[in-house]
Design an enzyme around this catalytic site. Structure first.
Site, mmCIF file in Angstrom:
data_model
loop_
_atom_site.group_PDB
_atom_site.id
_atom_site.type_symbol
_atom_site.label_atom_id
_atom_site.label_comp_id
_atom_site.label_asym_id
_atom_site.label_seq_id
_atom_site.Cartn_x
_atom_site.Cartn_y
_atom_site.Cartn_z
ATOM 1 N N ALA A 11 -33.208 52.337 -20.880
ATOM 2 C CA ALA A 11 -32.670 53.439 -21.695
ATOM 3 C C ALA A 11 -33.599 54.642 -21.766
ATOM 4 O O ALA A 11 -33.717 55.283 -22.807
ATOM 5 C CB ALA A 11 -32.310 52.955 -23.094
ATOM 6 N N ASP B 186 -26.621 53.895 -26.205
ATOM 7 C CA ASP B 186 -27.962 53.383 -26.502
ATOM 8 C C ASP B 186 -28.774 54.326 -27.386
ATOM 9 O O ASP B 186 -29.807 53.932 -27.922
ATOM 10 C CB ASP B 186 -28.749 53.136 -25.207
ATOM 11 C CG ASP B 186 -28.269 51.922 -24.441
ATOM 12 O OD1 ASP B 186 -27.624 51.043 -25.046
ATOM 13 O OD2 ASP B 186 -28.543 51.839 -23.227
ATOM 14 N N PRO C 271 -39.266 53.709 -17.026
ATOM 15 C CA PRO C 271 -38.752 53.842 -15.656
ATOM 16 C C PRO C 271 -37.375 54.484 -15.617
ATOM 17 O O PRO C 271 -36.525 54.226 -16.474
ATOM 18 C CB PRO C 271 -38.720 52.397 -15.135
ATOM 19 C CG PRO C 271 -38.765 51.538 -16.352
ATOM 20 C CD PRO C 271 -39.546 52.292 -17.370
ATOM 21 N N LYS D 8 -36.266 50.325 -24.588
ATOM 22 C CA LYS D 8 -35.632 49.148 -25.167
ATOM 23 C C LYS D 8 -35.520 48.053 -24.117
ATOM 24 O O LYS D 8 -35.479 48.305 -22.904
ATOM 25 C CB LYS D 8 -34.255 49.482 -25.741
ATOM 26 C CG LYS D 8 -33.217 49.967 -24.726
ATOM 27 C CD LYS D 8 -32.455 48.861 -24.006
ATOM 28 C CE LYS D 8 -31.440 49.416 -23.027
ATOM 29 N NZ LYS D 8 -30.836 48.386 -22.153
ATOM 30 N N GLY E 25 -32.792 50.412 -16.562
ATOM 31 C CA GLY E 25 -32.204 49.512 -17.540
ATOM 32 C C GLY E 25 -32.960 49.444 -18.845
ATOM 33 O O GLY E 25 -32.741 48.527 -19.648
ATOM 34 N N SER F 102 -31.597 57.795 -22.668
ATOM 35 C CA SER F 102 -31.177 57.711 -24.067
ATOM 36 C C SER F 102 -32.356 57.895 -25.003
ATOM 37 O O SER F 102 -32.238 58.531 -26.056
ATOM 38 C CB SER F 102 -30.513 56.355 -24.329
ATOM 39 O OG SER F 102 -29.317 56.229 -23.589
ATOM 40 N N ALA F 103 -33.512 57.354 -24.623
ATOM 41 C CA ALA F 103 -34.712 57.524 -25.433
ATOM 42 C C ALA F 103 -35.082 59.005 -25.540
ATOM 43 O O ALA F 103 -35.410 59.507 -26.622
ATOM 44 C CB ALA F 103 -35.874 56.738 -24.828
#
Length: 296
Positions: A102, A138, A96, A8, A100, A105-106
């Site tokens: 996510a 996220d 990465p 994101k 920053g 979270s992904a």
């Protein structure tokens, strides 16, 4: 079972005051982009949960219960009372680490989708949303994908209608930034403000006006991120000098996101940014794309 899950970028990130538990009220516009991770979920004996990583930053990631992907698999098994649950997870990283975008979270969102399919749980995206929100603010958006406004801690989502395709170049830094550290720097150096999303950004996205979108990008965490990693200011300036329509630190950083006018323009930006010693690598992507999806 293979699942593709996007990264994101925050087109807007407004930070308001903190609640008694220390979490800030947020107003954000998420966009899911094609730079993503791939998750392979394979059956394992009951009670066996294992995790392995390959690719971007794999050697720095934990593979125990502190990892969000592992927690996601076990949470789904427990809440849905999956008989004989076990899984071997293999995640190929392209998002990465601590960038920053996510990535953790992904992987949690992708694991929920992969294990739901592997174990034939039959949960809908709506069923998975509260589990995703429990794992992290996220995570719900990486299930949803597209472009969306996030409020609360960022987990209360409203999908946005947008026009066109947006081409991005991401400049990756040599080191990561801790999200809690960036918020602590925000608390030290900044004053919480409005969490309202700029009207100009919403209108530009609906119209597909890429130039206006670039001009309306905003991130209240950019100043704190630059304070902790000053070289980011030079990276942002280089991208703008190379013709980017907009430049912003992605989320809590340190990845810098540059909006381009086309795929070819994004490639030109990547070439220009890769010359800077402060940039580890430059990656291109486009958005919006779907959230976590099972691959054929």
């Amino acid at each position: 079972m293979r699942v593709r899950v996007p990264a994101k970028v925050n087109l807007a990130l407004r930070v308001g005051g903190a609640d008694p538990s220390g979490y800030h009220e947020l107003g954000t516009v998420f966009q899911a982009v094609s730079l993503g991770d791939e998750i392979l979920a394979e059956r394992a004996p009951a009670g066996v949960f294992s995790l392995a990583f390959h690719g971007e930053g794999a050697g720095f990631l934990p593979v125990d219960d502190t990892n969000l992907a592992m927690r996601a698999a076990k949470l789904l098994a427990a809440r849905c009372e999956v008989t004989g649950a076990g899984v071997r997870l293999t995640i190929r990283k392209r998002i990465p680490v601590a960038g920053g975008m996510a990535g953790g979270s992904a992987d949690a969102a992708g694991t929920l989708v992969a294990c739901n399919a592997l174990w034939q749980v039959g949960a809908t995206r709506s069923d998975l949303h509260p589990l995703a929100a429990e794992l992290g603010a996220d995570v719900p958006f990486l299930l949803l994908g597209g472009t969306a406004i996030g409020t609360g801690r960022g987990d209360q989502l409203t999908s946005m209608m947008t026009s066109g395709t947006y081409h991005w170049t991401f400049a990756l830094a040599h080191s990561g930034l801790s999200t809690p550290a960036v918020f602590r720097e925000f608390d030290r150096t900044a004053t919480p403000g409005t969490t309202e999303i700029p009207v100009e950004l919403v209108e530009a996205l609906r119209a597909g006006d890429t130039g206006a979108v670039g001009a309306a990008l905003v991130n209240d965490l950019q100043g704190p991120a630059v304070s902790l990693l000053p070289q980011l200011a030079h990276t942002l300036r280089l991208g703008l000098e190379a013709g980017a329509l907009g430049a912003i630190v992605s989320g809590s950083g340190p990845t810098c996101a540059f909006l381009a006018g086309s795929s070819a323009h994004a490639a030109e930006l990547a070439t220009a940014l890769a010359r800077f010693s402060g940039v580890r690598a430059a990656r291109r992507a486009f958005g919006p794309v779907a959230g976590a999806q099972v691959l054929p």
